[in-house]
Design an enzyme around this catalytic site. Structure first.
Site, PDB file in Angstrom:
ATOM      1  CB  SER A 131      -8.421  -0.851   4.248  1.00 39.14           C
ATOM      2  OG  SER A 131      -8.859  -2.107   3.832  1.00 39.14           O
ATOM      3  CD  GLU A 173      -5.188   1.600   2.136  1.00 42.23           C
ATOM      4  OE1 GLU A 173      -5.223   2.347   1.140  1.00 42.23           O
ATOM      5  OE2 GLU A 173      -5.986   0.673   2.339  1.00 42.23           O
ATOM      6  NE  ARG A 223      -4.195  -1.481   0.218  1.00 39.00           N
ATOM      7  CZ  ARG A 223      -4.279  -2.782  -0.077  1.00 39.00           C
ATOM      8  NH1 ARG A 223      -3.230  -3.390  -0.597  1.00 39.00           N
ATOM      9  NH2 ARG A 223      -5.397  -3.434   0.097  1.00 39.00           N
TER      10      ARG A 223
HETATM   11  N1  EPU Z   1     -11.217  -9.474  10.440  1.00 38.10           N
HETATM   12  C1  EPU Z   1     -11.837  -9.395  11.658  1.00 38.10           C
HETATM   13  N2  EPU Z   1     -12.860  -8.485  11.801  1.00 38.10           N
HETATM   14  C2  EPU Z   1     -13.268  -7.698  10.803  1.00 38.10           C
HETATM   15  C3  EPU Z   1     -12.618  -7.788   9.544  1.00 38.10           C
HETATM   16  C4  EPU Z   1     -11.585  -8.685   9.384  1.00 38.10           C
HETATM   17  O1  EPU Z   1     -11.495 -10.098  12.603  1.00 38.10           O
HETATM   18  O2  EPU Z   1     -14.199  -6.921  11.003  1.00 38.10           O
HETATM   19  C5  EPU Z   1     -10.124 -10.458  10.285  1.00 38.10           C
HETATM   20  C6  EPU Z   1     -10.642 -11.833   9.872  1.00 38.10           C
HETATM   21  O3  EPU Z   1      -9.895 -12.765  10.576  1.00 38.10           O
HETATM   22  C7  EPU Z   1     -10.290 -11.933   8.421  1.00 38.10           C
HETATM   23  C8  EPU Z   1      -9.028 -11.117   8.357  1.00 38.10           C
HETATM   24  O4  EPU Z   1      -9.264 -10.044   9.265  1.00 38.10           O
HETATM   25  O5  EPU Z   1     -10.068 -13.264   8.067  1.00 38.10           O
HETATM   26  C9  EPU Z   1      -8.725 -10.564   6.989  1.00 38.10           C
HETATM   27  O6  EPU Z   1      -9.852  -9.841   6.515  1.00 38.10           O
HETATM   28  P1  EPU Z   1     -10.009  -9.516   4.955  1.00 38.10           P
HETATM   29  O7  EPU Z   1      -9.874 -10.761   4.162  1.00 38.10           O
HETATM   30  O8  EPU Z   1     -11.238  -8.724   4.758  1.00 38.10           O
HETATM   31  O9  EPU Z   1      -8.736  -8.668   4.635  1.00 38.10           O
HETATM   32  P2  EPU Z   1      -8.107  -7.382   5.342  1.00 38.10           P
HETATM   33  O10 EPU Z   1      -6.721  -7.745   5.735  1.00 38.10           O
HETATM   34  O11 EPU Z   1      -8.969  -6.824   6.419  1.00 38.10           O
HETATM   35  C10 EPU Z   1      -7.032  -6.499   3.152  1.00 38.10           C
HETATM   36  C11 EPU Z   1      -6.967  -5.227   2.377  1.00 38.10           C
HETATM   37  C12 EPU Z   1      -8.260  -5.018   1.606  1.00 38.10           C
HETATM   38  C13 EPU Z   1      -8.471  -6.199   0.665  1.00 38.10           C
HETATM   39  C14 EPU Z   1      -8.497  -7.475   1.503  1.00 38.10           C
HETATM   40  C15 EPU Z   1      -8.563  -8.728   0.669  1.00 38.10           C
HETATM   41  C16 EPU Z   1      -5.471  -3.784   3.619  1.00 38.10           C
HETATM   42  C17 EPU Z   1      -5.329  -2.569   4.448  1.00 38.10           C
HETATM   43  N3  EPU Z   1      -6.712  -4.105   3.243  1.00 38.10           N
HETATM   44  O12 EPU Z   1      -8.044  -6.343   4.131  1.00 38.10           O
HETATM   45  O13 EPU Z   1      -8.119  -3.848   0.800  1.00 38.10           O
HETATM   46  O14 EPU Z   1      -9.659  -6.072  -0.065  1.00 38.10           O
HETATM   47  O15 EPU Z   1      -7.280  -7.586   2.288  1.00 38.10           O
HETATM   48  O16 EPU Z   1      -7.336  -8.963   0.082  1.00 38.10           O
HETATM   49  O17 EPU Z   1      -4.477  -4.431   3.295  1.00 38.10           O
HETATM   50  C18 EPU Z   1      -8.506  -1.499   0.734  1.00 38.10           C
HETATM   51  O18 EPU Z   1      -7.286  -1.358   0.635  1.00 38.10           O
HETATM   52  O19 EPU Z   1      -9.276  -0.507   0.778  1.00 38.10           O
HETATM   53  C19 EPU Z   1      -9.059  -2.838   0.878  1.00 38.10           C
HETATM   54  C20 EPU Z   1     -10.352  -3.052   1.058  1.00 38.10           C
END
Ligand code: EPU
Length: 337
Positions: A237, A332, A163
């Site tokens: 995010s 971010e 990012r």
């Molecule tokens: N989780 C929670 N609670 C929540 C949300 C997530 O506990 O409310 C935990 C869960 O364990 C879940 C894990 O977080 O399994 C990962 O969640 P998710 O797959 O949604 O991915 P993320 O790490 O929260 C990142 C990116 C997203 C991207 C997703 C999928 C960043 C900052 N964000 O989110 O990107 O869509 O992975 O690859 O790296 C963005 O940049 O705007 C964005 C949405």
């Protein structure tokens, strides 16, 4: 070229917060860029705006907003294996990924439905579901707002990281990206290493996934768990997932053995959404802003929240995550003062 004064940016940022800019210039073509260079000396403070989907205006902007609407998608070279595609920075990112799957160019299907423009993609090195845009990025063309003149920057020169890129850090504000070039594959191999994605494909009863299947699965996942900015103001995010060292992780696990982490080079990435949820923020609302009920990494504007209120909420979240887990969350999104 259109130069407007005292412009309300509410409809030009997906958070939907009100902020006025001293002036805004919309550019659509190379000839507009020539004219832009002639008025630049009048506006020492400038901000390039694409889809406004990764930005939070905390106050009015006393400078020139340059709204990038340069369009066009063109295959500039192609052989049996790859195609190089040149895209105007103002093109909508999702439409571009749709164009790719429709024309059997693969490599970016995991990044379907990410809001924003093509020009914004390299700025924050967008990524999702196991893939970042830099894996297909070839080069870009930009106007150097500092030195004047057009420049071409290679992948290495852009300094892509999680990012992040030079456009968000050491060269922030310097370049106006006009065109981005991606090298896309003509093979049908796909990256479905992200667990939630492979699970969704299984649920869809797809055993040999094609790029179009991945595209559709990503669209399904995003529609089900992320907030749609057309319905509720947000910028995806709000924070980055923190990256910590092995020794920091060991210390953290002593107190919080349940914590989720993923290897990231030699370090480890912690899920910020998890940390925020564990601090009790998920679904919380303060005035007209809050933390999404669907995903704790997303801050939302229920209608009339100001940028300052959303910023203040983010400060409170940072403070409580620091207090409970001793981890410093970093934003971010781009804050504009
Ligand atoms: N989780 C929670 N609670 C929540 C949300 C997530 O506990 O409310 C935990 C869960 O364990 C879940 C894990 O977080 O399994 C990962 O969640 P998710 O797959 O949604 O991915 P993320 O790490 O929260 C990142 C990116 C997203 C991207 C997703 C999928 C960043 C900052 N964000 O989110 O990107 O869509 O992975 O690859 O790296 C963005 O940049 O705007 C964005 C949405």
């Amino acid at each position: 070229m259109k130069l407007e004064k005292n412009i309300n940016l509410k409809k030009l940022n997906t958070f939907g917060v009100e902020a006025f800019a001293t002036a805004m210039l919309t550019i659509e073509s190379d000839s507009d860029i020539q004219q832009l260079t002639s008025i630049l000396p009048d506006y020492p403070k400038r901000l390039v705006l694409g889809g406004g989907s990764n930005i939070l205006f905390i106050s009015d902007y006393d400078g020139l907003v340059i709204k990038n609407e340069i369009s066009g998608i063109e295959v500039i070279s192609e052989d049996n294996n790859f195609a190089i595609i040149k895209i105007g920075a103002g093109e909508n990112w999702h439409n571009f990924t749709q164009y790719c799957v429709d024309n059997n160019y693969s490599g970016l299907e995991n990044l379907a439905l990410i809001p924003g423009t093509v020009g914004a993609a390299p700025v924050q090195n967008i990524g999702a579901y196991g893939l970042e845009q830099n894996s297909c990025f070839e080069r870009l063309i930009a106007l150097d707002l500092l030195e004047g003149g057009m420049v071409e920057l290679s992948r290495d020169q852009c300094g892509f990281q999680y990012r992040d890129s030079i456009f968000k850090s050491e060269q922030k504000g310097r370049y106006l990206i006009t065109h981005v070039f991606y090298k896309l594959s003509k093979s049908t191999s796909v990256n479905i290493s992200y667990k939630e994605l492979s699970q969704r494909l299984k649920d869809n009863q797809i055993s040999q996934a094609m790029p179009k299947d991945v595209f559709c699965a990503v669209v399904q996942i995003r529609r089900s768990k992320l907030e749609n900015p057309e319905i509720i103001g947000n910028a995806g995010s709000f924070f980055k997932n923190p990256v910590i060292t092995q020794s920091q992780l060991d210390k953290l696990l002593e107190k919080h053995s349940e914590i989720k982490y993923f290897p990231f080079g030699e370090d480890f990435k912690i899920s910020a959404g998890y940390l925020i949820e564990k601090c009790g923020w998920k679904g919380k609302r303060i005035g007209d802003c809050g933390v999404s009920e669907k995903h704790a990494l997303i801050l939302v504007n229920y209608g009339k929240a100001s940028g300052k209120e959303i910023f203040n909420l983010s400060e409170k979240i940072i403070e409580s995550v620091q207090g409970k887990f001793n981890i410093l969350l970093k934003r971010e999104i781009n804050l504009v003062l």
